[in-house]
Design an enzyme around this catalytic site. Structure first.
Site, PDB file in Angstrom:
ATOM      1  N   LYS A   1      34.703  61.805  34.393  1.00  0.00           N
ATOM      2  CA  LYS A   1      34.390  63.207  34.015  1.00  0.00           C
ATOM      3  C   LYS A   1      32.784  63.704  34.148  1.00  0.00           C
ATOM      4  CE  LYS A   1      38.571  64.731  34.003  1.00  0.00           C
ATOM      5  NZ  LYS A   1      39.240  65.711  35.166  1.00  0.00           N
TER       6      LYS A   1
ATOM      7  N   GLU B   1      37.226  73.986  30.485  1.00  0.00           N
ATOM      8  CA  GLU B   1      38.480  73.865  29.827  1.00  0.00           C
ATOM      9  C   GLU B   1      38.587  72.453  29.694  1.00  0.00           C
ATOM     10  OE1 GLU B   1      38.999  72.323  33.539  1.00  0.00           O
ATOM     11  OE2 GLU B   1      37.971  74.011  33.397  1.00  0.00           O
TER      12      GLU B   1
ATOM     13  N   SER C   1      40.286  55.241  35.487  1.00  0.00           N
ATOM     14  CA  SER C   1      39.243  56.465  35.510  1.00  0.00           C
ATOM     15  C   SER C   1      38.909  56.658  34.059  1.00  0.00           C
ATOM     16  CB  SER C   1      40.171  57.354  36.074  1.00  0.00           C
ATOM     17  OG  SER C   1      41.641  57.490  35.214  1.00  0.00           O
TER      18      SER C   1
END
Length: 426
Positions: free
Chosen positions: A104, A126, A393
């Site tokens: 991210k 969010e 991830s």
């Protein structure tokens, strides 16, 4: 001596041919937002196009990826996992080793740079599993920008460690208490905030979802994952192209990032794995498997709906995958037949956490575990001599409470019952 893979020349270029000028991936995508946000989105699109063409922006972004995020992340050959499962040789692209513990941060850093370029004073985001919230709070702390993160009340409970991290980084965490109190509802609250504060606020969407230009922008900021994978495979195997690339899919950012540089390679199988939760006949988040096209959160995509067309509540043991929609490019790639989309249940994901932890000493996030869950069948389909890459991830620190409740607590109960049994003297 071992070699070190350099970052690709530019992580956000060359752009793929899609989306078109309207932000459409075939029949999917677009920008379906209130009129007050139309000029705001136009400003974002204009700023992003200028940033992509600006060598100074590119240089600063690449420097931060290298010196702050920790790129390039390794490509790890998983020998014991390969031996355990049989079939193709398995490699893990280690986004869990990025600063903050997941992919991210690639997107958060790029979009905070863009917001600063646009003169925005306030950032909102969010988050579901909390990793995007942590990444955004981290980037805002780095540049001294106000940060507000919306998070569902249920996710605040099950991802409390990440909530504490965000608050320590100076972000305000606002709970979303409506609906399922998860990612969908956090996104709703963030959109409401943006509509109320369109001129001063920049909304960093955390996945490859939302109105144009976000799906393509998030993809382009994450495509460095796939570009690095190509270069690292070339170093390790002599070929840039594996037989297959696998990634979990919720909104779909980590998957589209590693898939994007391979979409044009017809001989590379691309496999996305959704959360089938308690089963496709029960509670799940398998949007591409069970959803229908609809407009949701500003874009045309697949959506889980009931018989009356109302949004269904999605379920997954992983807080980052329980989203009833999916990125519009994934919807397009599904219909085009370019990507295979499979599913994994909660139980299969938990088994996968244990598998990777015991064989490779890597504790994956529950989101990542869904991709790991299909490796055995896929590795055997490909066969010995083949090459299989999965996108690791995120790391599993944030999920240890959930993992422990389902694995260790059950083990402890069984051990306790066993210890209580009388034994034969001997």
């Amino acid at each position: 001596m071992p070699t070190t893979t350099a970052l690709p020349a530019s992580p956000v270029s060359p752009p793929p041919s899609l989306p078109d000028a309207r932000g459409r991936f075939g029949r999917f995508g677009g920008a379906f937002v209130p009129e007050i946000l139309q000029p705001v989105l136009a400003d974002v699109r204009e700023a992003w196009e200028a940033a992509k063409a600006d060598p100074e922006f590119q240089a600063e972004y690449r420097r931060l990826l290298r010196d702050y995020v920790g790129r390039p992340t390794p490509l790890t050959r998983c020998d014991r996992l390969t031996e355990r499962l049989g079939g193709a040789t398995i490699y893990a692209k280690r986004e869990d080793l990025c600063h903050t513990g997941a992919h991210k941060i690639n997107n958060a850093i790029g979009q905070v740079l863009l917001a600063r370029r646009m003169g925005k004073e306030r950032i909102i985001a969010e988050t579901g599993a909390g990793q995007h919230g942590v990444a955004t709070a981290t980037a805002c702390a780095l540049f001294g920008i106000e940060c507000v993160v919306y998070m569902g009340s249920e996710d605040i409970e099950r991802q409390n460690l990440n909530v504490k991290r965000m608050r320590l980084l100076g972000a305000e965490v606002r709970p979303a208490t409506s609906g399922s109190q998860t990612l969908k509802d956090a996104t709703n609250e963030a959109f409401r905030d943006w509509v109320s504060n369109p001129t001063t606020t920049y909304y960093i969407i955390g996945s490859a979802i939302g109105p144009h230009p976000y799906p393509a922008m998030v993809r382009d900021l994450h495509r460095v994952i796939g570009e690095e994978t190509r270069a690292q495979l070339k170093e390790q195997t002599g070929s840039e192209t594996p037989d297959a690339v696998v990634a979990c899919v919720g909104g779909g950012s980590n998957a589209i990032g590693i898939f994007a540089p391979y979409v044009g390679d017809a001989d590379v199988r691309l496999v996305g794995v959704e959360a089938s939760g308690e089963g496709l006949d029960g509670r799940h988040a398998a949007t591409l498997s069970k959803g229908e096209p609809a407009v949701f959160h500003g874009t045309m995509t697949y959506l889980l709906q009931d018989a009356d067309g109302q949004v269904e509540i999605a379920h997954s043991i992983s807080a980052g995958l329980d989203y009833p929609g999916v990125g519009p490019e994934h919807a397009y790639l599904k219909d085009a037949g370019r990507v295979e989309y499979r599913t994994a249940t909660d139980a299969e994901a938990l088994d996968a956490v244990r598998l990777l932890s015991e064989t490779e000493g890597i504790i994956p996030a529950l989101e990542t575990a869904h991709a790991i869950a299909v490796l055995e069948s896929l590795a055997r389909e490909i066969g010995a001599g083949g090459t299989l890459v999965f996108n690791c991830s995120g790391r599993g620190d944030k999920d240890m409470a959930t993992i422990s409740a389902h694995l260790f607590d059950d083990d402890s109960a069984r051990l306790g019952a066993s210890a209580a049994q009388p034994t034969e003297a001997g």
